[in-house]
Design an enzyme around this catalytic site. Structure first.
Site, PDB file in Angstrom:
ATOM      1  N   ARG A  59      -8.819  -0.327   4.816  1.00  0.00           N
ATOM      2  CA  ARG A  59      -8.035   0.720   4.154  1.00  0.00           C
ATOM      3  C   ARG A  59      -6.699   0.169   3.685  1.00  0.00           C
ATOM      4  O   ARG A  59      -6.158   0.631   2.688  1.00  0.00           O
ATOM      5  CB  ARG A  59      -7.788   1.880   5.121  1.00  0.00           C
ATOM      6  CG  ARG A  59      -9.017   2.674   5.483  1.00  0.00           C
ATOM      7  CD  ARG A  59      -8.644   3.904   6.259  1.00  0.00           C
ATOM      8  NE  ARG A  59      -7.541   4.604   5.605  1.00  0.00           N
ATOM      9  CZ  ARG A  59      -6.928   5.653   6.131  1.00  0.00           C
ATOM     10  NH1 ARG A  59      -7.284   6.105   7.310  1.00  0.00           N
ATOM     11  NH2 ARG A  59      -5.944   6.256   5.496  1.00  0.00           N
TER      12      ARG A  59
ATOM     13  N   ASP B 122       4.671   0.753  11.960  1.00  0.00           N
ATOM     14  CA  ASP B 122       3.451   0.117  11.433  1.00  0.00           C
ATOM     15  C   ASP B 122       3.291  -1.328  11.874  1.00  0.00           C
ATOM     16  O   ASP B 122       2.281  -1.949  11.555  1.00  0.00           O
ATOM     17  CB  ASP B 122       3.440   0.189   9.898  1.00  0.00           C
ATOM     18  CG  ASP B 122       3.290   1.612   9.430  1.00  0.00           C
ATOM     19  OD1 ASP B 122       3.538   1.875   8.240  1.00  0.00           O
ATOM     20  OD2 ASP B 122       2.962   2.472  10.258  1.00  0.00           O
TER      21      ASP B 122
ATOM     22  N   CYS C 141      -4.863  12.169  13.080  1.00  0.00           N
ATOM     23  CA  CYS C 141      -5.575  10.884  13.031  1.00  0.00           C
ATOM     24  C   CYS C 141      -5.339  10.192  14.373  1.00  0.00           C
ATOM     25  O   CYS C 141      -4.679  10.708  15.267  1.00  0.00           O
ATOM     26  CB  CYS C 141      -5.076  10.045  11.871  1.00  0.00           C
ATOM     27  SG  CYS C 141      -3.390   9.532  12.079  1.00  0.00           S
TER      28      CYS C 141
ATOM     29  N   LYS D  75       0.852  -1.208   0.000  1.00  0.00           N
ATOM     30  CA  LYS D  75       0.000   0.000   0.000  1.00  0.00           C
ATOM     31  C   LYS D  75       0.882   1.250   0.000  1.00  0.00           C
ATOM     32  O   LYS D  75       0.662   2.178  -0.792  1.00  0.00           O
ATOM     33  CB  LYS D  75      -0.882   0.011   1.236  1.00  0.00           C
ATOM     34  CG  LYS D  75      -1.541   1.357   1.534  1.00  0.00           C
ATOM     35  CD  LYS D  75      -2.404   1.332   2.766  1.00  0.00           C
ATOM     36  CE  LYS D  75      -1.693   1.556   4.040  1.00  0.00           C
ATOM     37  NZ  LYS D  75      -1.367   2.950   4.390  1.00  0.00           N
ATOM     38  N   ASN D  76       1.885   1.252   0.871  1.00  0.00           N
ATOM     39  CA  ASN D  76       2.668   2.480   1.068  1.00  0.00           C
ATOM     40  C   ASN D  76       3.700   2.725  -0.020  1.00  0.00           C
ATOM     41  O   ASN D  76       4.338   3.774  -0.038  1.00  0.00           O
ATOM     42  CB  ASN D  76       3.324   2.464   2.457  1.00  0.00           C
ATOM     43  CG  ASN D  76       2.282   2.653   3.547  1.00  0.00           C
ATOM     44  OD1 ASN D  76       1.123   2.964   3.272  1.00  0.00           O
ATOM     45  ND2 ASN D  76       2.661   2.410   4.783  1.00  0.00           N
TER      46      ASN D  76
ATOM     47  N   ARG E 267      -0.040  14.615  12.738  1.00  0.00           N
ATOM     48  CA  ARG E 267       0.545  14.284  11.431  1.00  0.00           C
ATOM     49  C   ARG E 267       0.930  15.586  10.718  1.00  0.00           C
ATOM     50  O   ARG E 267       0.315  15.996   9.763  1.00  0.00           O
ATOM     51  CB  ARG E 267      -0.450  13.487  10.599  1.00  0.00           C
ATOM     52  CG  ARG E 267      -1.032  12.258  11.257  1.00  0.00           C
ATOM     53  CD  ARG E 267      -0.023  11.163  11.558  1.00  0.00           C
ATOM     54  NE  ARG E 267       0.553  10.573  10.386  1.00  0.00           N
ATOM     55  CZ  ARG E 267       0.014   9.557   9.709  1.00  0.00           C
ATOM     56  NH1 ARG E 267      -1.149   9.094  10.079  1.00  0.00           N
ATOM     57  NH2 ARG E 267       0.619   9.036   8.652  1.00  0.00           N
TER      58      ARG E 267
END
Ligand code: EPZ
Length: 470
Positions: free
Chosen positions: A403, A311, A118, A22-23, A123
Site C-alpha cells: 500500500r 509512521d 484500522c 505517498k502522504n 481513526r
C-alpha cells in the site's frame, strides 16, 4: 497473496532512490476534485493506495492517465456532477476522506463513507467535520455515510487541536475547503507536516492564497476558483521511506547512499538515529547512512511534526530490539499502534507493552521466523528485523506493505539484501520454518521442535493412571 522470504545477516551497501511521498501525493490527488483544468503530477509513486484513490477519483469524475514506466500522472476533472465516495473503496484506504473537502468546496455536496478504524487504532474524523461545519456545511451522518451540503462555504476561524495534536488529513480537507470559501479562513492548531505544506504549495500554485504553511496557524483568503492549464507539480520525497531505509542499514550494518532525500523534515529522526549510533551525512543530493559499532538504547516519543513521526515508530522499535540495553518508545499519536511488537517477540525480541509505551530490552540476536504483517509500517518493521535475523523469515500479508512502499524488496535487493517476493503457499515456506519434522539443515533445531510437535510417549502414557482414583 504474496509473502517475502528473507535470509538475514547481509550488511547493506550501494545506493537507491527514494520514491515520491505517498502522504503528499494522496491529498494532492484528492484536491484535484476542486481544480479546473489539467495538471501533471511528477514523482507519484506506484502504490496500491495511489491506485485505490485513482479508482475512487474516477468514480468522482476525474480522468487520469499514466504510463507504468514513469512517475508522471496526468489528472483532469471531466464531470462535476458525481459526489458519492462509496464504502467499498473508502474502507480500503482512510485517506479517501481527503475527497470530502474538495467535493464540498467545488460541487457544494458530498456523500462519503465513514472511513472506519484500522489496525493502528481509532481513526475519528470529528475534527474534519467540526471544521467543515464552521465553514457553513450542513452535515449528517447516516448508515455509515457522511452527507454534506454547502451552497457556498464561508470563511471562519477553526481550532483544529484534538486530544492527540492536530489532524494531518483534517488540515488538508480544510485547506482546500477554505481556499474556495468566501472570505478569510484561519486555522489554529493546523498540522505542520511537510506533506500538508506540499498540498498548500500545490494549491497556491493554482491560485489559492494560503499563508503560514508549516506553522500551526494558517490564514486562507478564499478565491473563486483553482485553475490549471497543464501545470506541472513535483511531489516531495517520501521522508518515511527514507527513514525506513536508514533504519534498515542501521539494523544490518553496512553503508548506503540514498538519493531524493531532503533531511530537513527528518531532523528529529536523524538526531535519534545518530544518538543510537548511526552515521548520517548529507553529500550533495545524496545522503550517506552507515552503522559500524554497537546500537545504543534510547527513549523516545512520537509526536506531531516536527517530532518523531508515528509512521517510523514500528521501524524504530525493530531497530532497538538489538540495541545494547533498555529502550522505551511511546506513541503519543496512535497509542495503540503496537501490533508489530508481538511479531517481533516471535523473532526473539524482548518487548513489554505499558499502555502507550513499549519497553524494549535489547537482545544480541533475532532469529528468523514465520511472521505476519498487520499494517503498512508494521510490515516494514518486520522486514527490518528479518534483515538482521539469523536464518530465514517468511513475512506474510505483505499486501499491507504494497500500500505504501514502492518496490521495497527490489530496493533492498539492490542494496544486497537476500529478500524474495514469492506466492504465499506452504511449499514456499522455508523448510527451516516448517513445524513438521521435514529435513532441515539444523538437526538440533528439528530435534527440539519434535519434542514439542510430537509428544514423547512417556509424557502421555495412559497405561498407568497417575491420578489416584478415590
Ligand atoms: C495521516 O493520517 C497519515 N496518513 C498517517 O500515515 C499518519 O500516521 C498520521 O497522519 C499522523 O501523522 C496520510 O497522510 C494519508 P491524523 P491521518 O488525522 O490524517 C486523532 C501511514 O502509515 N484525530 O493526523 O488520518 C487521531 O485519532 C499513515 O502512512 C482525532 O482525534 O491522521 C490520531 O490520534 C498511517 N480527530 C491523531 O489525531 C480527527 O478528526 C492524528 O490523526 C482526526 C484525527
Amino acid at each position: 497473496m504474496d509473502m517475502f522470504v528473507v535470509r538475514g545477516g547481509q550488511p547493506l551497501a550501494g545506493h537507491v532512490r527514494v520514491s515520491g511521498s505517498k502522504n503528499a501525493a494522496l491529498p494532492i490527488m484528492a484536491a484535484m476534485l476542486a481544480v479546473d483544468g489539467p495538471v501533471r503530477l511528477h514523482d507519484v509513486p506506484h502504490l496500491v493506495d495511489v491506485r485505490t484513490l485513482l479508482d475512487l477519483l474516477t468514480r468522482l469524475g476525474l480522468q487520469h492517465s499514466r504510463s507504468e514506466a514513469d512517475q508522471t500522472l496526468e489528472l483532469e476533472v471531466v464531470d462535476t456532477t458525481l459526489c458519492l465516495a462509496e464504502y467499498d473503496l473508502v474502507r480500503k484506504m482512510r485517506a479517501s476522506i481527503c475527497v470530502l473537502g474538495p467535493l464540498l468546496a467545488r460541487r457544494g455536496r458530498a456523500c462519503v463513507s465513514l472511513p472506519g478504524g484500522c489496525n493502528i487504532g481509532d481513526r475519528p474524523i470529528d475534527l474534519h467535520l467540526k471544521g467543515l461545519r464552521a465553514l457553513g456545511a450542513e452535515i449528517q451522518i447516516e448508515r455509515g455515510y457522511i452527507f454534506a451540503e454547502a451552497r457556498q462555504l464561508r470563511g471562519a476561524h477553526i481550532f483544529l487541536g484534538g486530544p492527540f495534536g492536530s489532524t494531518v488529513t483534517g488540515t488538508c480537507n480544510l485547506m482546500v475547503a477554505g481556499a474556495l470559501a468566501e472570505g478569510t479562513t484561519t486555522i489554529e492548531s493546523a498540522a505542520c507536516e511537510p506533506e500538508v505544506v506540499d498540498l498548500g504549495n500545490f494549491l497556491n500554485q493554482l491560485g489559492a492564497r494560503i499563508e503560514g504553511l508549516g506553522t500551526p496557524f494558517l490564514r486562507i483568503e478564499g478565491v473563486p476558483s483553482l485553475n490549471a492549464a497543464g501545470d506541472d507539480y513535483r511531489i516531495i520525497p517520501d521522508r518515511i521511506e527514507a527513514a525506513t531505509l536508514m533504519m534498515a542499514v542501521a539494523m544490518t550494518g553496512g553503508d548506503i547512499d540514498l538519493e531524493n532525500v531532503d533531511l530537513r523534515p527528518l531532523t528529529a529522526v536523524v538526531e535519534k538515529l545518530r544518538e543510537v549510533g548511526v552515521t548520517i551525512r548529507a553529500m550533495g543530493n545524496r545522503v550517506h547512512v552507515s552503522r559500524q559499532g554497537a546500537l545504543r538504547p534510547t527513549d523516545c516519543c512520537t509526536l506531531p511534526y516536527p517530532g518523531i513521526p508515528t509512521d517510523v515508530q514500528a521501524q524504530l522499535m525493530a531497530l532497538l530490539t538489538m540495541a545494547e540495553g533498555m529502550s522505551v518508545i511511546t506513541d503519543k499519536v496512535f497509542p495503540d499502534r503496537f501490533m508489530h511488537a508481538a511479531e517481533l517477540v516471535r523473532m526473539g525480541a524482548r518487548i513489554r507493552r505499558e499502555g502507550p509505551s513499549a519497553i524494549i530490552s535489547g537482545v544480541s540476536r533475532l532469529s528468523g521466523a514465520n511472521v505476519m504483517a498487520s499494517d503498512l509500517r508494521a510490515s516494514a518493521a518486520l522486514v527490518i528485523a528479518a534483515l538482521a535475523g539469523e536464518g530465514e523469515s517468511a513475512i506474510r500479508r505483505i499486501y499491507h506493505l504494497d500500500r505504501g512502499y514502492e518496490q521495497l524488496e527490489r530496493k533492498l535487493q539492490h542494496l544486497g539484501a537476500d529478500i524474495r517476493r514469492v506466492q504465499d503457499c506452504p511449499e514456499n515456506i522455508p523448510a527451516s520454518l516448517r513445524p513438521e519434522w521435514s529435513e532441515v539443515e539444523d538437526a538440533e533445531h528439528t530435534e527440539k521442535l519434535q519434542q514439542f510437535v510430537i509428544p514423547r510417549p512417556h509424557l502421555f502414557d495412559r497405561s498407568e493412571s497417575r491420578v489416584q482414583r478415590p
